[in-house]
Design a protein around this motif. Structure first.
Motif, PDB file in Angstrom:
ATOM      1  N   GLY A  26       0.803  -1.213   0.000  1.00  0.00           N
ATOM      2  CA  GLY A  26       0.000   0.000   0.000  1.00  0.00           C
ATOM      3  C   GLY A  26       0.836   1.262   0.000  1.00  0.00           C
ATOM      4  O   GLY A  26       0.447   2.278  -0.589  1.00  0.00           O
ATOM      5  N   LEU A  27       2.010   1.210   0.646  1.00  0.00           N
ATOM      6  CA  LEU A  27       2.890   2.378   0.680  1.00  0.00           C
ATOM      7  C   LEU A  27       3.409   2.695  -0.723  1.00  0.00           C
ATOM      8  O   LEU A  27       3.447   3.858  -1.140  1.00  0.00           O
ATOM      9  CB  LEU A  27       4.049   2.116   1.637  1.00  0.00           C
ATOM     10  CG  LEU A  27       4.920   3.314   2.044  1.00  0.00           C
ATOM     11  CD1 LEU A  27       4.092   4.416   2.671  1.00  0.00           C
ATOM     12  CD2 LEU A  27       6.021   2.858   2.995  1.00  0.00           C
ATOM     13  N   LEU A  28       3.796   1.653  -1.459  1.00  0.00           N
ATOM     14  CA  LEU A  28       4.245   1.848  -2.840  1.00  0.00           C
ATOM     15  C   LEU A  28       3.107   2.366  -3.711  1.00  0.00           C
ATOM     16  O   LEU A  28       3.298   3.261  -4.539  1.00  0.00           O
ATOM     17  CB  LEU A  28       4.791   0.536  -3.400  1.00  0.00           C
ATOM     18  CG  LEU A  28       6.103   0.027  -2.796  1.00  0.00           C
ATOM     19  CD1 LEU A  28       6.377  -1.401  -3.251  1.00  0.00           C
ATOM     20  CD2 LEU A  28       7.260   0.928  -3.181  1.00  0.00           C
ATOM     21  N   GLU A  29       1.915   1.797  -3.509  1.00  0.00           N
ATOM     22  CA  GLU A  29       0.762   2.214  -4.307  1.00  0.00           C
ATOM     23  C   GLU A  29       0.336   3.641  -3.968  1.00  0.00           C
ATOM     24  O   GLU A  29      -0.147   4.376  -4.843  1.00  0.00           O
ATOM     25  CB  GLU A  29      -0.397   1.241  -4.085  1.00  0.00           C
ATOM     26  CG  GLU A  29      -0.127  -0.137  -4.683  1.00  0.00           C
ATOM     27  CD  GLU A  29      -1.224  -1.138  -4.390  1.00  0.00           C
ATOM     28  OE1 GLU A  29      -2.002  -0.894  -3.426  1.00  0.00           O
ATOM     29  OE2 GLU A  29      -1.303  -2.157  -5.100  1.00  0.00           O
ATOM     30  N   LEU A  30       0.523   4.049  -2.718  1.00  0.00           N
ATOM     31  CA  LEU A  30       0.223   5.428  -2.316  1.00  0.00           C
ATOM     32  C   LEU A  30       1.073   6.414  -3.110  1.00  0.00           C
ATOM     33  O   LEU A  30       0.581   7.426  -3.617  1.00  0.00           O
ATOM     34  CB  LEU A  30       0.480   5.592  -0.816  1.00  0.00           C
ATOM     35  CG  LEU A  30       0.446   7.021  -0.253  1.00  0.00           C
ATOM     36  CD1 LEU A  30      -0.975   7.576  -0.273  1.00  0.00           C
ATOM     37  CD2 LEU A  30       0.999   7.052   1.172  1.00  0.00           C
ATOM     38  N   VAL A  31       2.357   6.115  -3.223  1.00  0.00           N
ATOM     39  CA  VAL A  31       3.268   6.990  -3.957  1.00  0.00           C
ATOM     40  C   VAL A  31       2.932   6.976  -5.445  1.00  0.00           C
ATOM     41  O   VAL A  31       2.864   8.035  -6.088  1.00  0.00           O
ATOM     42  CB  VAL A  31       4.729   6.556  -3.722  1.00  0.00           C
ATOM     43  CG1 VAL A  31       5.673   7.353  -4.617  1.00  0.00           C
ATOM     44  CG2 VAL A  31       5.118   6.749  -2.267  1.00  0.00           C
ATOM     45  N   GLN A  32       2.718   5.800  -6.004  1.00  0.00           N
ATOM     46  CA  GLN A  32       2.396   5.704  -7.427  1.00  0.00           C
ATOM     47  C   GLN A  32       1.108   6.458  -7.756  1.00  0.00           C
ATOM     48  O   GLN A  32       1.023   7.135  -8.783  1.00  0.00           O
ATOM     49  CB  GLN A  32       2.274   4.225  -7.833  1.00  0.00           C
ATOM     50  CG  GLN A  32       1.759   3.979  -9.246  1.00  0.00           C
ATOM     51  CD  GLN A  32       2.724   4.444 -10.335  1.00  0.00           C
ATOM     52  OE1 GLN A  32       3.525   5.353 -10.129  1.00  0.00           O
ATOM     53  NE2 GLN A  32       2.617   3.833 -11.499  1.00  0.00           N
ATOM     54  N   GLY A  33       0.123   6.367  -6.882  1.00  0.00           N
ATOM     55  CA  GLY A  33      -1.131   7.081  -7.095  1.00  0.00           C
ATOM     56  C   GLY A  33      -0.928   8.583  -7.165  1.00  0.00           C
ATOM     57  O   GLY A  33      -1.491   9.269  -8.030  1.00  0.00           O
ATOM     58  N   ASN A  34      -0.106   9.119  -6.271  1.00  0.00           N
ATOM     59  CA  ASN A  34       0.160  10.557  -6.266  1.00  0.00           C
ATOM     60  C   ASN A  34       0.994  10.986  -7.475  1.00  0.00           C
ATOM     61  O   ASN A  34       0.810  12.081  -8.010  1.00  0.00           O
ATOM     62  CB  ASN A  34       0.856  10.962  -4.972  1.00  0.00           C
ATOM     63  CG  ASN A  34      -0.111  11.068  -3.804  1.00  0.00           C
ATOM     64  OD1 ASN A  34      -0.929  11.969  -3.744  1.00  0.00           O
ATOM     65  ND2 ASN A  34      -0.037  10.126  -2.878  1.00  0.00           N
ATOM     66  N   LEU A  35       1.890  10.111  -7.912  1.00  0.00           N
ATOM     67  CA  LEU A  35       2.672  10.416  -9.116  1.00  0.00           C
ATOM     68  C   LEU A  35       1.764  10.525 -10.335  1.00  0.00           C
ATOM     69  O   LEU A  35       1.955  11.396 -11.196  1.00  0.00           O
ATOM     70  CB  LEU A  35       3.723   9.326  -9.349  1.00  0.00           C
ATOM     71  CG  LEU A  35       4.951   9.317  -8.433  1.00  0.00           C
ATOM     72  CD1 LEU A  35       5.765   8.051  -8.654  1.00  0.00           C
ATOM     73  CD2 LEU A  35       5.826  10.546  -8.675  1.00  0.00           C
ATOM     74  N   LEU A  36       0.773   9.653 -10.422  1.00  0.00           N
ATOM     75  CA  LEU A  36      -0.119   9.639 -11.576  1.00  0.00           C
ATOM     76  C   LEU A  36      -1.176  10.734 -11.511  1.00  0.00           C
ATOM     77  O   LEU A  36      -1.512  11.351 -12.527  1.00  0.00           O
ATOM     78  CB  LEU A  36      -0.802   8.270 -11.686  1.00  0.00           C
ATOM     79  CG  LEU A  36       0.119   7.075 -12.002  1.00  0.00           C
ATOM     80  CD1 LEU A  36      -0.663   5.769 -11.928  1.00  0.00           C
ATOM     81  CD2 LEU A  36       0.773   7.239 -13.366  1.00  0.00           C
ATOM     82  N   GLU A  37      -1.693  10.982 -10.309  1.00  0.00           N
ATOM     83  CA  GLU A  37      -2.828  11.900 -10.175  1.00  0.00           C
ATOM     84  C   GLU A  37      -2.407  13.341  -9.945  1.00  0.00           C
ATOM     85  O   GLU A  37      -3.183  14.264 -10.238  1.00  0.00           O
ATOM     86  CB  GLU A  37      -3.708  11.440  -9.001  1.00  0.00           C
ATOM     87  CG  GLU A  37      -4.355  10.075  -9.229  1.00  0.00           C
ATOM     88  CD  GLU A  37      -4.904   9.470  -7.951  1.00  0.00           C
ATOM     89  OE1 GLU A  37      -5.006  10.207  -6.949  1.00  0.00           O
ATOM     90  OE2 GLU A  37      -5.213   8.263  -7.955  1.00  0.00           O
ATOM     91  N   GLN A  38      -1.199  13.538  -9.424  1.00  0.00           N
ATOM     92  CA  GLN A  38      -0.762  14.913  -9.154  1.00  0.00           C
ATOM     93  C   GLN A  38       0.488  15.230  -9.968  1.00  0.00           C
ATOM     94  O   GLN A  38       0.433  15.243 -11.195  1.00  0.00           O
ATOM     95  CB  GLN A  38      -0.536  15.097  -7.652  1.00  0.00           C
ATOM     96  CG  GLN A  38      -1.805  14.860  -6.819  1.00  0.00           C
ATOM     97  CD  GLN A  38      -1.691  15.459  -5.446  1.00  0.00           C
ATOM     98  OE1 GLN A  38      -1.675  16.669  -5.277  1.00  0.00           O
ATOM     99  NE2 GLN A  38      -1.622  14.599  -4.434  1.00  0.00           N
ATOM    100  N   LYS A  39       1.604  15.474  -9.311  1.00  0.00           N
ATOM    101  CA  LYS A  39       2.820  15.891 -10.004  1.00  0.00           C
ATOM    102  C   LYS A  39       3.823  14.747 -10.061  1.00  0.00           C
ATOM    103  O   LYS A  39       4.045  14.051  -9.072  1.00  0.00           O
ATOM    104  CB  LYS A  39       3.441  17.093  -9.269  1.00  0.00           C
ATOM    105  CG  LYS A  39       4.629  17.704  -9.990  1.00  0.00           C
ATOM    106  CD  LYS A  39       5.103  18.973  -9.297  1.00  0.00           C
ATOM    107  CE  LYS A  39       5.831  18.691  -8.018  1.00  0.00           C
ATOM    108  NZ  LYS A  39       6.466  19.897  -7.450  1.00  0.00           N
TER     109      LYS A  39
END
Length: 216
Positions: free
Chosen positions: A38-51
């Motif tokens: 989940g920690l990895l997916e949290l970062v990936q989600g923010n990379l895709l959805e934000q900056k």
């Protein structure tokens, strides 16, 4: 705190202020829990959805790079990173970054580096001590750990207390092997690759301005 909703919301709200993300994972645990994935997916989600920002994943507690069991856990984490971020082999990618070669995925992010914070700490804190100061002030448990891993358990167990201190001091005063085992020289090189130089610093400022204008 990584598993708490408060922490995740803080990351989401402040993401656009980041120039680089360094994610530290416990290499001795691998990625065998929902929290770690989940920690990895949290970062990936923010990379895709934000900056999109450069990312460095540090697989910590890899204190003995020759330990087969540790190596398997590192490979497990690396495979999960490659799957979640949909990138090629991170080991080859790191080698390309360190050679300053072009990478197949643009800037080479995410970079994946197994590290040993304890070896880096020993190197940093002990390498400038005199022999006498080292013997008096340095933590005896750390000396034992250092000796077992750098000299070998069997040989270390045959040494007297004075010989152990002498051998341990020799390791920290020379320093090269210990720093190499910590991999922190690679961390600094990757940071320079992502953030170093005037051009990259200007690009970071431009991205911050664009993000702020978009928000407005």
């Amino acid at each position: 705190e990584a598993k708490t909703q408060k922490y995740k919301e803080f990351i989401r709200q402040t993401w656009n202020t980041f120039d680089c993300v360094i994610l530290v994972m416990d290499g001795k645990q691998g990625v065998n829990t929902e929290e770690q994935v989940g920690l990895l997916e949290l970062v990936q989600g923010n990379l895709l959805e934000q900056k999109r920002v450069p990312m460095i994943i540090l697989c910590n507690k890899i204190d003995d790079p020759n330990d087969v069991e540790q190596a398997l856990l590192v490979k497990e984490v690396q495979n999960e990173v490659e799957r979640i971020f949909q990138v090629d082999c991170r080991q080859e990618n790191l080698e390309r970054i360190l050679k300053n070669d072009a990478t197949t995925d643009g800037d080479g992010s995410p970079a994946f580096i197994p590290v040993s914070a304890i070896n880096a700490f020993i190197h940093q804190s002990a390498s400038l001590l005199t022999r006498e100061k080292f013997f008096v002030t340095f933590d005896k448990d750390l000396i034992e750990k250092l000796g077992r891993e750098q000299i070998g358990r069997r040989q270390w167990s045959t040494l007297s207390e004075e010989e152990k201190l002498d051998e341990a001091y020799k390791v920290v005063s020379e320093g090269t092997a210990l720093l190499a085992d910590s991999n922190f020289d690679k961390v600094l090189a990757v940071l320079r690759h992502f953030l170093g130089g005037n051009d990259k610093q200007l690009a970071l400022i431009e991205k911050q301005m664009d993000t702020a204008l978009t928000s407005l």
